[in-house]
Design a protein around this motif. Structure first.
Motif, mmCIF file in Angstrom:
data_model
loop_
_atom_site.group_PDB
_atom_site.id
_atom_site.type_symbol
_atom_site.label_atom_id
_atom_site.label_comp_id
_atom_site.label_asym_id
_atom_site.label_seq_id
_atom_site.Cartn_x
_atom_site.Cartn_y
_atom_site.Cartn_z
ATOM 1 N N ILE A 168 5.966 -3.987 6.526
ATOM 2 C CA ILE A 168 7.010 -4.310 5.585
ATOM 3 C C ILE A 168 7.657 -3.150 5.058
ATOM 4 C CG2 ILE A 168 7.200 -5.093 3.115
ATOM 5 C CD1 ILE A 168 5.050 -7.247 4.066
ATOM 6 N N ALA A 169 6.877 -2.393 4.807
ATOM 7 C CA ALA A 169 7.295 -0.822 4.164
ATOM 8 C C ALA A 169 8.227 0.064 5.274
ATOM 9 C CB ALA A 169 6.306 0.195 3.912
ATOM 10 N N LYS A 170 7.718 -0.207 6.485
ATOM 11 C CA LYS A 170 8.621 0.339 7.556
ATOM 12 C C LYS A 170 10.057 -0.051 7.824
ATOM 13 C CE LYS A 170 7.296 0.244 12.084
ATOM 14 N NZ LYS A 170 6.705 0.549 13.300
ATOM 15 N N GLN A 171 10.001 -1.515 7.593
ATOM 16 C CA GLN A 171 11.320 -2.368 7.858
ATOM 17 C C GLN A 171 12.401 -1.518 6.643
ATOM 18 O OE1 GLN A 171 10.669 -6.613 7.618
ATOM 19 N NE2 GLN A 171 9.551 -6.384 9.216
ATOM 20 N N ILE A 182 10.026 4.443 0.152
ATOM 21 C CA ILE A 182 8.947 5.318 -0.502
ATOM 22 C C ILE A 182 8.167 4.691 -1.513
ATOM 23 C CG2 ILE A 182 9.032 7.543 -2.148
ATOM 24 C CD1 ILE A 182 11.557 8.342 -0.457
ATOM 25 N N SER A 183 8.667 3.931 -2.331
ATOM 26 C CA SER A 183 7.752 3.288 -3.372
ATOM 27 C C SER A 183 6.734 2.289 -2.693
ATOM 28 C CB SER A 183 8.682 2.479 -4.322
ATOM 29 O OG SER A 183 8.018 1.629 -5.327
ATOM 30 N N ILE A 184 7.207 1.537 -1.502
ATOM 31 C CA ILE A 184 6.126 0.777 -1.003
ATOM 32 C C ILE A 184 5.226 1.571 -0.177
ATOM 33 C CG2 ILE A 184 5.889 -1.025 0.881
ATOM 34 C CD1 ILE A 184 8.620 -1.989 0.076
ATOM 35 N N PHE A 185 5.575 2.669 0.382
ATOM 36 C CA PHE A 185 4.697 3.593 1.099
ATOM 37 C C PHE A 185 3.481 4.134 -0.031
ATOM 38 C CE2 PHE A 185 8.009 4.442 4.294
ATOM 39 C CZ PHE A 185 7.321 3.708 5.425
ATOM 40 N N ASP A 186 4.120 4.512 -1.177
ATOM 41 C CA ASP A 186 3.127 5.020 -2.300
ATOM 42 C C ASP A 186 2.159 4.065 -2.636
ATOM 43 O OD1 ASP A 186 4.278 7.686 -2.522
ATOM 44 O OD2 ASP A 186 5.637 7.095 -4.066
ATOM 45 N N ASN A 187 2.506 2.875 -2.828
ATOM 46 C CA ASN A 187 1.631 1.532 -3.083
ATOM 47 C C ASN A 187 0.753 1.368 -1.984
ATOM 48 O OD1 ASN A 187 2.949 1.224 -5.489
ATOM 49 N ND2 ASN A 187 4.367 -0.248 -4.818
ATOM 50 N N TYR A 188 1.222 1.578 -0.946
ATOM 51 C CA TYR A 188 0.202 1.431 0.461
ATOM 52 C C TYR A 188 -0.913 2.441 0.450
ATOM 53 C CZ TYR A 188 -1.231 0.718 5.261
ATOM 54 O OH TYR A 188 -1.875 0.376 6.264
ATOM 55 N N ASP A 191 -3.350 1.266 -2.155
ATOM 56 C CA ASP A 191 -3.976 0.029 -1.656
ATOM 57 C C ASP A 191 -4.984 0.455 -0.329
ATOM 58 O OD1 ASP A 191 -2.883 -1.533 -3.564
ATOM 59 O OD2 ASP A 191 -1.340 -2.069 -2.569
ATOM 60 N N TYR A 192 -4.616 1.186 0.257
ATOM 61 C CA TYR A 192 -5.170 1.090 1.593
ATOM 62 C C TYR A 192 -5.440 2.927 1.886
ATOM 63 C CZ TYR A 192 -3.424 -3.229 2.133
ATOM 64 O OH TYR A 192 -3.272 -4.737 2.124
ATOM 65 N N PRO A 193 -6.444 3.432 1.062
ATOM 66 C CA PRO A 193 -6.575 4.858 1.369
ATOM 67 C C PRO A 193 -6.977 5.303 2.626
ATOM 68 C CG PRO A 193 -8.364 3.951 -0.156
ATOM 69 C CD PRO A 193 -7.286 2.862 -0.040
ATOM 70 N N GLY A 194 -7.807 4.420 3.209
ATOM 71 C CA GLY A 194 -8.448 4.762 4.480
ATOM 72 C C GLY A 194 -7.921 4.143 5.668
ATOM 73 N N SER A 195 -6.512 3.748 5.574
ATOM 74 C CA SER A 195 -5.931 2.827 6.564
ATOM 75 C C SER A 195 -5.639 3.662 7.937
ATOM 76 C CB SER A 195 -4.628 2.467 6.126
ATOM 77 O OG SER A 195 -3.970 1.799 7.237
ATOM 78 N N ILE A 196 -5.819 2.845 8.989
ATOM 79 C CA ILE A 196 -5.603 3.467 10.193
ATOM 80 C C ILE A 196 -4.144 3.934 10.337
ATOM 81 C CG2 ILE A 196 -7.471 2.221 11.267
ATOM 82 C CD1 ILE A 196 -5.558 0.451 12.596
ATOM 83 N N PHE A 197 -3.100 3.338 9.458
ATOM 84 C CA PHE A 197 -1.960 3.764 9.661
ATOM 85 C C PHE A 197 -1.407 4.891 8.771
ATOM 86 C CE2 PHE A 197 -2.336 -0.775 10.610
ATOM 87 C CZ PHE A 197 -1.632 -0.772 12.044
ATOM 88 N N ARG A 198 -2.411 5.551 8.019
ATOM 89 C CA ARG A 198 -2.279 6.473 7.110
ATOM 90 C C ARG A 198 -1.341 7.609 7.631
ATOM 91 N NH1 ARG A 198 -4.665 10.791 4.267
ATOM 92 N NH2 ARG A 198 -4.356 10.821 2.049
ATOM 93 N N GLU A 199 -1.420 8.030 8.745
ATOM 94 C CA GLU A 199 -0.668 9.147 9.139
ATOM 95 C C GLU A 199 0.636 8.714 9.185
ATOM 96 O OE1 GLU A 199 0.272 12.244 12.856
ATOM 97 O OE2 GLU A 199 -1.586 10.832 13.285
ATOM 98 N N LYS A 200 1.044 7.396 10.073
ATOM 99 C CA LYS A 200 2.378 6.887 10.018
ATOM 100 C C LYS A 200 2.803 6.906 8.733
ATOM 101 C CE LYS A 200 0.805 4.243 14.000
ATOM 102 N NZ LYS A 200 1.686 4.912 15.106
ATOM 103 N N VAL A 201 2.216 6.272 7.867
ATOM 104 C CA VAL A 201 2.683 6.081 6.275
ATOM 105 C C VAL A 201 3.197 7.576 5.570
ATOM 106 C CG1 VAL A 201 2.192 5.452 4.137
ATOM 107 C CG2 VAL A 201 1.543 3.840 6.002
#
Length: 263
Positions: A168-171, A182-188, A191-201
């Motif tokens: 959703i954020a990437k869209q 940027i706002s959604i990436f910050d919230n992400y 919400d998910y500090p250890g996410s496997i998508f962290r580098e991408k975010v």
């Protein structure tokens, strides 16, 4: 001999069907129960289910109720009707909390909800329910033989939710709505500090800020480039040799060049 065997097989098949129909229409519970259990053990779940549906209400309060209700729930599970399987397993676990099958039923409740979880792009209501059911099971049975699998399933479901949030954020980023992205990436990241998508975010957050800066009015460019440079430093802090290191470095060099022009 082959012909005789073939004819014998047909005769037995129709005799079996005839016996099944006879029991199905019989008002007596005992033959229905006996045949339902036999069919269940033979893996003929569709036929068994029709009989269980007839006899389950008549066994309530009786000694055989526990056995019948477990078979009934498991029949739905074997037929991959996970919605009704989860419901019936839950009824069983609540009705027979001291049963030897109570733990297994509780796990099958969670597994049923897991099976109902849709692909990441759809609404994740069932995924939330599945995580809740699995976590309830993990907390109730910390020594369970299913513990490792349950934890794996929870991680898989959480990754699915993380991916949906990330997509959703990437869209917003791809649609060039950089402020919202940027706002959604910050919230992400909260919400998910250890996410496997962290580098991408972190990378797309940097790129969003950079593209926002170079597309801004002149009075806003310098400040926004400095913010983008901060995002780059944050990315580099965690991913010195990451998937997007080269791309991030290229952005950082352009940021430096543009800021030097301001100075």
């Amino acid at each position: 001999m082959r012909r005789v065997f073939f004819l014998l097989t047909i005769v037995l098949f129709f005799a079996s069907c005839s016996e099944y129909q006879k029991v199905l229409k019989d008002e007596k519970v005992s033959p229905k129960y006996k045949m339902a259990e036999t069919l269940y053990k033979e893996g003929k779940y569709k036929k068994a289910l029709r009989l269980f549906e007839q006899i389950v209400p008549q066994f309530r309060g009786k000694p055989q109720a526990e056995r019948v209700m477990y078979y009934y729930a498991d029949t739905y599970y074997q037929l991959e009707d996970y919605y009704l399987a989860g419901y019936q397993y839950e009824r069983f676990a609540k009705s027979f909390p001291k049963s030897d099958k109570a733990q297994e039923a509780s796990y099958k409740v969670a597994k049923s909800f897991y099976q109902l979880s849709p692909r990441y792009s759809l609404d994740q209501k069932e995924t939330d329910e599945a995580i809740e059911k699995l976590q309830t099971y993990i907390n109730a049975y910390p020594e369970s033989e299913h513990l490792e699998e349950a934890n794996t399933l929870v991680a898989e479901l959480r990754n699915k939710k993380e991916r949906k949030a990330y997509e959703i954020a990437k869209q917003y980023h791809h649609r060039e709505n950089y402020k919202v992205a940027i706002s959604i990436f910050d919230n992400y990241l909260i919400d998910y500090p250890g996410s496997i998508f962290r580098e991408k975010v972190l990378y797309y957050k940097l790129e969003s800020q950079y593209l926002l800066a170079i597309g801004s009015y002149e009075t806003l460019v310098k400040e926004r480039l400095e913010t983008a440079n901060t995002f780059y430093n944050n990315y580099k802090k965690y991913y010195k040799e990451g998937e997007y290191t080269d791309d991030a470095q290229e952005i950082a060099e352009d940021i430096k060049t543009r800021l030097e022009q301001f100075n």
